[in-house]
Scaffold this active site. Structure first.
Site, mmCIF file in Angstrom:
data_model
loop_
_atom_site.group_PDB
_atom_site.id
_atom_site.type_symbol
_atom_site.label_atom_id
_atom_site.label_comp_id
_atom_site.label_asym_id
_atom_site.label_seq_id
_atom_site.Cartn_x
_atom_site.Cartn_y
_atom_site.Cartn_z
ATOM 1 N N GLU A 147 -6.237 9.407 -0.658
ATOM 2 C CA GLU A 147 -6.149 7.979 0.053
ATOM 3 C C GLU A 147 -7.462 7.352 -0.926
ATOM 4 O OE1 GLU A 147 -4.651 5.701 1.754
ATOM 5 O OE2 GLU A 147 -3.626 7.344 3.197
ATOM 6 N N HIS B 293 1.014 4.636 -2.324
ATOM 7 C CA HIS B 293 1.489 5.748 -2.648
ATOM 8 C C HIS B 293 2.768 6.541 -3.182
ATOM 9 C CE1 HIS B 293 -1.429 6.924 0.779
ATOM 10 N NE2 HIS B 293 -0.550 6.079 1.555
ATOM 11 N N SER C 81 -3.862 0.051 -4.100
ATOM 12 C CA SER C 81 -2.637 -0.946 -3.930
ATOM 13 C C SER C 81 -4.078 -2.204 -3.690
ATOM 14 C CB SER C 81 -2.837 -0.548 -2.621
ATOM 15 O OG SER C 81 -3.695 -0.105 -1.690
ATOM 16 N N HIS D 147 0.791 -0.980 -0.258
ATOM 17 C CA HIS D 147 -0.098 0.307 0.095
ATOM 18 C C HIS D 147 1.302 1.171 0.318
ATOM 19 C CE1 HIS D 147 -2.735 2.945 1.135
ATOM 20 N NE2 HIS D 147 -2.543 3.443 2.228
HETATM 21 N N1 NLE Z 1 -6.855 -1.659 1.615
HETATM 22 C C1 NLE Z 1 -5.379 -1.516 1.179
HETATM 23 C C2 NLE Z 1 -4.912 -2.319 0.114
HETATM 24 O O1 NLE Z 1 -5.285 -3.344 0.171
HETATM 25 O O2 NLE Z 1 -3.864 -2.253 -0.403
HETATM 26 C C3 NLE Z 1 -4.849 -0.624 1.762
HETATM 27 C C4 NLE Z 1 -5.301 0.734 2.998
HETATM 28 C C5 NLE Z 1 -4.205 0.695 3.800
HETATM 29 C C6 NLE Z 1 -5.696 2.537 4.183
HETATM 30 FE FE FE2 Z 2 -2.466 5.359 3.261
#
Ligand code: NLE
Ligand code: FE2
Length: 295
Positions: free
Chosen positions: A208, A167, A227, A162
């Protein structure tokens, strides 16, 4: 107090200098002693990190590198369909490794020449004021562990996939990076916890989990969607609302599930005009007015 606190496993430093990560019984790694030992070792790197020194390398296992490679492959296909052009441009510019987990120090080396951003290691939850505040200086706090191999498509708990795929690819864009910096400046400017929470919720619903219109289609630019190769298939069917500061800053969210309420910008320019300008100018008074105006 803030929703973020729910999804980070607490980290406890032991007397002998080692670190223990407390996974909840529902965590997919709870009953896996190998995974738990990895989590403890990697958290120890961040707990013992001294600012200004290189980030210690995590020695990842073959299985961990395979999780990265699998998720990278799956996401590349989904990004081509569902990510914004600006994010895809960041993917090209950053050039992350595809077959192995990059070290955070390596992510910094790739990113810094592009937008000045560098990574800092985090063992778990970083207090909101620090996490957001240092964005103003071009620092991004990042976990180093990877999600459990049994659930590669989604984790509620931010992991290195993630933080880096979500990011860093965005931070490779100068326009998104400028928004992250503005969020950091806002977090430093506001005084009250209420105002800080409002700033952090606007971040949640934009950087986000933000989506935007692009050439008549709905695309994702939020790191949390980008992500997860599970969630990225679902976001277009969610309750998509127009960009609205009062609503974003006060809407409740549940971190443990796919996000069912999302906010859509009409364009990147629109996001910059509304959210960038908000972070650039907000203070406790203006945020109190936005909270009062929320329905
Ligand atoms: N749900 C995201 C993932 O599975 O990569 C991560 C989110 C974090 C805020
Ligand atoms: Fe994040």
């Amino acid at each position: 107090m803030f929703e973020e606190a729910q999804y980070f496993a607490p980290v406890a430093a032991q007397q002998d200098g080692s670190v223990v990560v407390e996974l909840s019984a529902s965590h997919p790694g709870f009953a896996d002693p190998v995974y738990r030992a990895r989590r403890n070792a990697i958290a120890g790197l961040a707990v013992n990190y001294r600012p200004g020194t290189p980030i210690p390398a995590a020695e990842y296992t073959e299985q961990e590198h395979e999780v990265w490679a699998l998720v990278t492959r799956e996401l590349a296909v989904k990004h081509a369909k569902y990510a914004t052009a600006e994010y895809l441009d960041g993917v090209d510019r950053l050039g992350l490794p595809q077959e192995r987990i990059p070290q955070l120090e390596e992510v910094s080396r790739l990113l810094e020449p592009l937008t000045g951003f560098r990574y800092l290691p985090a063992a778990g939850l970083v207090p909101l004021r620090d996490f957001y505040g240092v964005l103003a200086d071009g620092y991004f706090h990042s976990t180093q562990y990877i999600r459990h191999h049994s659930v590669p498509f989604y984790t509620p708990e931010p992991d290195v996939i993630h933080e880096v795929i979500g990011h860093a690819n965005a931070l490779a864009s100068s326009r998104y990076a400028a928004l992250y910096r503005l969020a950091g400046q806002a977090a430093r400017r506001v005084q009250s916890d209420e105002a800080l929470e409002f700033v952090s919720k606007v971040f949640w619903f934009t950087l986000e989990f933000g989506v935007m219109r692009e050439a008549g289609e709905l695309k994702a630019y939020g790191a949390g969607i980008l992500s997860s190769y599970g969630e990225i298939e679902e976001f277009r069917g969610m309750d998509i609302r127009p960009l609205d500061l009062s609503a974003m800053g006060t809407t409740h969210y549940d971190i443990t599930k796919y996000q069912d309420v999302l906010f859509r910008a009409d364009s990147l320019q629109h996001l910059e005009d509304v959210v960038g300008d908000f972070w650039d100018t907000c203070d406790d008074d203006s945020i109190a007015k936005l909270i009062a105006a929320a329905v």
